[in-house]
Design a protein around this motif. Structure first.
Motif, short mmCIF file in Angstrom:
data_model
loop_
_atom_site.label_atom_id
_atom_site.label_comp_id
_atom_site.label_asym_id
_atom_site.label_seq_id
_atom_site.Cartn_x
_atom_site.Cartn_y
_atom_site.Cartn_z
N GLU A 143 0.80 -1.22 0.00
CA GLU A 143 0.00 0.00 0.00
C GLU A 143 0.84 1.28 0.00
O GLU A 143 0.30 2.36 -0.10
CB GLU A 143 -0.94 0.02 1.21
N GLN A 144 2.14 1.17 0.16
CA GLN A 144 3.00 2.33 0.26
C GLN A 144 3.21 2.98 -1.10
O GLN A 144 3.17 2.31 -2.12
CB GLN A 144 4.36 1.94 0.86
N PRO A 145 3.47 4.29 -1.12
CA PRO A 145 3.80 4.96 -2.38
C PRO A 145 5.08 4.36 -2.98
O PRO A 145 5.94 3.85 -2.25
CB PRO A 145 4.02 6.42 -1.97
N ILE A 146 5.19 4.46 -4.28
CA ILE A 146 6.34 3.90 -5.00
C ILE A 146 7.15 5.06 -5.58
O ILE A 146 6.58 6.00 -6.14
CB ILE A 146 5.85 2.94 -6.10
N SER A 147 8.46 4.97 -5.49
CA SER A 147 9.31 6.08 -5.93
C SER A 147 10.07 5.80 -7.23
O SER A 147 10.60 6.72 -7.83
CB SER A 147 10.32 6.45 -4.84
N ARG A 148 10.13 4.55 -7.66
CA ARG A 148 10.89 4.21 -8.87
C ARG A 148 10.07 3.25 -9.73
O ARG A 148 9.55 2.26 -9.25
CB ARG A 148 12.23 3.55 -8.54
N PHE A 149 9.98 3.60 -11.03
CA PHE A 149 9.24 2.78 -11.98
C PHE A 149 10.15 2.52 -13.18
O PHE A 149 10.67 3.46 -13.78
CB PHE A 149 7.99 3.52 -12.47
N ILE A 194 0.34 4.55 -12.25
CA ILE A 194 1.65 5.05 -11.81
C ILE A 194 1.48 6.37 -11.08
O ILE A 194 2.01 6.56 -9.98
CB ILE A 194 2.62 5.18 -13.01
N VAL A 195 0.74 7.28 -11.68
CA VAL A 195 0.51 8.59 -11.05
C VAL A 195 -0.19 8.43 -9.70
O VAL A 195 0.16 9.10 -8.73
CB VAL A 195 -0.30 9.50 -12.01
N ASN A 196 -1.14 7.51 -9.64
CA ASN A 196 -1.88 7.29 -8.39
C ASN A 196 -0.99 6.77 -7.26
O ASN A 196 -1.22 7.08 -6.10
CB ASN A 196 -3.03 6.30 -8.61
N ARG A 197 0.00 5.95 -7.59
CA ARG A 197 0.84 5.31 -6.58
C ARG A 197 2.16 6.02 -6.34
O ARG A 197 2.90 5.70 -5.42
CB ARG A 197 1.14 3.87 -6.99
N SER A 249 9.20 10.87 -7.48
CA SER A 249 9.24 9.59 -8.19
C SER A 249 9.98 9.74 -9.52
O SER A 249 9.93 10.78 -10.16
CB SER A 249 7.82 9.09 -8.48
N ARG A 250 10.64 8.68 -9.91
CA ARG A 250 11.37 8.67 -11.17
C ARG A 250 10.88 7.49 -12.01
O ARG A 250 10.64 6.41 -11.50
CB ARG A 250 12.87 8.54 -10.91
N PHE A 308 16.11 6.09 -24.92
CA PHE A 308 16.05 5.81 -23.49
C PHE A 308 15.60 7.09 -22.79
O PHE A 308 16.04 8.19 -23.16
CB PHE A 308 17.43 5.38 -22.99
N TYR A 309 14.73 6.97 -21.80
CA TYR A 309 14.14 8.13 -21.13
C TYR A 309 14.23 8.01 -19.62
O TYR A 309 14.03 6.91 -19.07
CB TYR A 309 12.66 8.30 -21.52
N ILE A 310 14.51 9.12 -18.98
CA ILE A 310 14.50 9.25 -17.53
C ILE A 310 13.68 10.50 -17.23
O ILE A 310 13.96 11.57 -17.78
CB ILE A 310 15.90 9.41 -16.94
N ALA A 311 12.67 10.35 -16.40
CA ALA A 311 11.82 11.51 -16.07
C ALA A 311 11.35 11.41 -14.63
O ALA A 311 11.11 10.32 -14.11
CB ALA A 311 10.62 11.57 -17.00
N ASP A 312 11.24 12.56 -14.00
CA ASP A 312 10.66 12.65 -12.66
C ASP A 312 9.22 13.11 -12.81
O ASP A 312 8.91 13.93 -13.67
CB ASP A 312 11.43 13.65 -11.80
N LEU A 313 8.36 12.59 -11.93
CA LEU A 313 6.97 13.04 -11.90
C LEU A 313 6.89 14.29 -11.04
O LEU A 313 7.35 14.29 -9.89
CB LEU A 313 6.07 11.96 -11.31
N ALA A 314 6.32 15.34 -11.59
CA ALA A 314 6.16 16.59 -10.85
C ALA A 314 5.18 16.40 -9.71
O ALA A 314 4.23 15.62 -9.83
CB ALA A 314 5.67 17.69 -11.79
#
Length: 113
Positions: free
Chosen positions: A5-11, A35-38, A43-44, A97-103
């Motif tokens: 149930e914990q938030p996730i920081s890496r996808f 992904i956005v919900n969790r 998060s990256r 290849f892409y690396i992005a952080d969620l605002a």
């Protein structure tokens, strides 16, 4: 089976979005909504693609706090880092290849409800 149930920081999404978007774009949008919900703060997300340039991620629409936004409004790309790491890839199977952080959702302005 326990449920996390914990938030996730890496996808790490790898390359499945290429074929998922071409066959089932609604499922890809649903995946990003999950992904956005969790996602936790800071998060990256990482993914790769067979394409040289992925143009289908940013226009995907997700809902945040009752408002609909394009995914591109939420992603802060690390293009230089991704380019550097991609150039070191010894397999050379993927075109990009892409690396992005969620605002943080509090940073999103001017979104349509």
């Amino acid at each position: 089976m326990s449920k996390h149930e914990q938030p996730i920081s890496r996808f790490v999404l790898l390359d499945h979005m290429d074929w998922l978007y071409s066959r089932y774009p609604e499922l890809l949008a649903s995946e990003w909504q999950s992904i956005v919900n969790r996602a936790s703060t800071n998060s990256r997300v990482l993914w790769r693609s067979a394409a040289l340039d992925v143009d289908f991620v940013d226009p995907l629409r997700v809902s945040i706090e009752g408002k609909t936004v394009s995914l591109g409004e939420l992603l802060n790309y690390h293009s230089d880092l991704a380019t550097d790491l991609h150039s070191r890839d010894r397999v050379h199977t993927y075109g990009s290849f892409y690396i992005a952080d969620l605002a943080a959702t509090s940073n999103i302005t001017g979104v349509a409800a």
